[in-house]
Write a protein that holds these residues in place. Structure first.
Motif, PDB file in Angstrom:
ATOM      1  N   CYS A  88       0.839  -1.207   0.000  1.00  0.00           N
ATOM      2  CA  CYS A  88       0.000   0.000   0.000  1.00  0.00           C
ATOM      3  C   CYS A  88       0.872   1.254   0.000  1.00  0.00           C
ATOM      4  CB  CYS A  88      -0.971  -0.001   1.192  1.00  0.00           C
ATOM      5  SG  CYS A  88      -2.422   1.037   0.912  1.00  0.00           S
ATOM      6  N   HIS A  90       2.976   2.421   2.313  1.00  0.00           N
ATOM      7  CA  HIS A  90       3.118   3.183   3.561  1.00  0.00           C
ATOM      8  C   HIS A  90       4.591   3.500   3.841  1.00  0.00           C
ATOM      9  CE1 HIS A  90      -1.087   1.738   5.074  1.00  0.00           C
ATOM     10  NE2 HIS A  90      -1.123   2.325   3.892  1.00  0.00           N
ATOM     11  N   GLU A 123      -3.857  -0.520   8.126  1.00  0.00           N
ATOM     12  CA  GLU A 123      -4.548  -1.557   7.344  1.00  0.00           C
ATOM     13  C   GLU A 123      -5.571  -2.322   8.165  1.00  0.00           C
ATOM     14  OE1 GLU A 123      -4.518  -1.755   4.272  1.00  0.00           O
ATOM     15  OE2 GLU A 123      -2.703  -0.700   3.654  1.00  0.00           O
ATOM     16  N   HIS A 147      -1.037  10.083   0.455  1.00  0.00           N
ATOM     17  CA  HIS A 147      -0.976   8.664   0.045  1.00  0.00           C
ATOM     18  C   HIS A 147      -0.795   8.604  -1.469  1.00  0.00           C
ATOM     19  CE1 HIS A 147      -1.811   4.372   0.003  1.00  0.00           C
ATOM     20  NE2 HIS A 147      -2.061   4.371   1.304  1.00  0.00           N
TER      21      HIS A 147
HETATM   22 ZN   LIG Z   1      -2.631   2.696   2.500  1.00  0.00          ZN
END
Ligand SMILES: [Zn+2]
Ligand SMILES: [Zn+2]
Length: 370
Positions: A88, A90, A123, A147
């Motif tokens: 994702c 991060h 998450e 993000h």
């Molecule tokens: Zn994320």
């Protein structure tokens, strides 16, 4: 003066090698805390588990501006092997926010406070609430998030000042009936009949169609080894989505009512439980406008794209819910990211990181410098 582009890549490369699951981000947190300390921040770690907060104070009083990044990776099974992967991005979010913190500390702030928040476990949607419980935003006036976005939403060189996540929730339902012999169903209450009624009732729920929303049954478990017996227990799960918090409240109430009432039509009882709720995004218009200006100044007018609406959830929005008056905005950054977030082979153009850092610095400078 810090070389932003090389520093953010250096930070990213370290973090990318340390993928850790939610609430287990020890090495990640240690690296981030060390980076903040070295830059001159007052650092507190192990907040809400593995969270880290750094504070930089200006010489004059002013607003408290916070930037938040999430730190956790996801569990994936690739070629039969379980591993944590930063699918994702991060690691990218944390690398950008750490670099912003380092660059701003290098030149100093003239007023207010810059608060850097590294949050665990986004998450699994538990991290923000732990940070809130530890008081992470009680003194904060403005909270910024960032993000990376998939390529369908934004390309490299593009960014939106407002990434609108939806609200989501899981409702678990347990239905109880009465067991009976398959030859004597009139003596029992068959929970499968009740579950079928629940599915129909839930599919007949309607909310304002101008707001994207949905509810659907995602799990149904009933019956066992005895195929000649009427089962007396069923478990259901329902996934709920809505782009506005008011619609989510309405959908939740209607779903709970539908489950209980539908089960009752055949004499069964149902108990519902909400799990994994996240609220939808609610942003401050002035802050979005200021973030839009920052994006234009860094990426040019063609780089500014309007708000992106995504059905995905983000626990960032609990911060806003926890403190009325907290101004928030959340930047969605284009990075030519493919094939998608949460894909174990997710990749993106690393040049995006420098853009993200420069946008955030510009935005923070508008509040804490000069
Ligand atoms: Zn994320
Ligand atoms: Zn994610």
């Amino acid at each position: 003066m810090l070389d932003i582009e090389s520093k953010v890549i250096e930070n990213y490369e370290v973090l990318h090698q340390l993928p850790e699951l939610g609430f287990a981000e020890q090495q990640t947190a240690a690296f981030l805390a060390a980076g903040l300390r070295q830059a001159g921040y007052k650092v507190t770690d192990q907040i809400g588990g593995t969270g880290v907060i750094g504070i930089l104070t200006g010489s004059q009083t002013g607003p408290v501006v916070a930037i938040r990044a999430d730190m956790d990776a996801l569990a994936h099974c690739v070629a039969g092997q379980e591993s944590a992967i930063h699918s994702c991005g991060h690691d990218a979010n944390s690398a950008m926010v750490l670099t912003v913190a380092q660059a701003i500390a290098a030149k100093g702030i003239s007023k207010g406070i810059l608060k850097v928040i590294f949050q665990p476990a986004e998450e699994t949607l538990g991290g923000a609430q732990e940070m809130i419980a530890a008081g992470a935003v009680t003194d904060v006036d403005m909270l910024l998030g960032i993000h990376l976005r998939p390529i369908e939403e934004a390309r490299l060189g593009q960014a939106t000042p407002a990434l609108y996540h939806g609200a989501s929730a899981i409702i678990e339902a347990e239905i109880s009936g009465v067991a009976a012999h398959g030859a004597r169903p009139h003596l029992g209450i068959n929970v499968i009949d009740a579950a079928a009624a629940v599915v129909h009732a839930v599919n007949a729920i309607h909310v304002n169609p101008t707001v994207p929303a949905s509810v659907k049954v995602t799990k149904l478990h009933a019956g066992g080894q005895a195929l000649n017996a009427v089962p007396d227990r069923a478990e259901l799960a329902l996934d709920l989505r809505a782009q506005h918090n008011e619609i989510m409240d309405e959908l939740t109430e209607k779903t709970k009512r539908a489950v209980v009432a539908a089960a009752a039509t055949i004499g069964a009882t149902a108990v519902t439980r909400i799990r994994g709720f996240v609220p939808a995004a609610e942003y401050d218009v002035d802050l979005i406008n200021r973030a839009g200006e920052a994006i234009k100044e860094i990426l040019g007018p063609e780089g500014l794209i309007s708000g992106i609406h995504t059905p995905g959830g983000e626990d960032f929005h609990f911060y806003k819910q926890s403190k009325s008056g907290l101004k928030t905005c959340y930047i969605g950054l284009g990075a030519d990211l493919t094939p998608g977030l949460h894909h174990p082979a997710m990749q993106f153009n690393i040049d995006a990181l420098g853009y993200g850092v420069r946008i955030l610095i510009n935005l923070i400078d508008k509040s804490l410098v000069g």
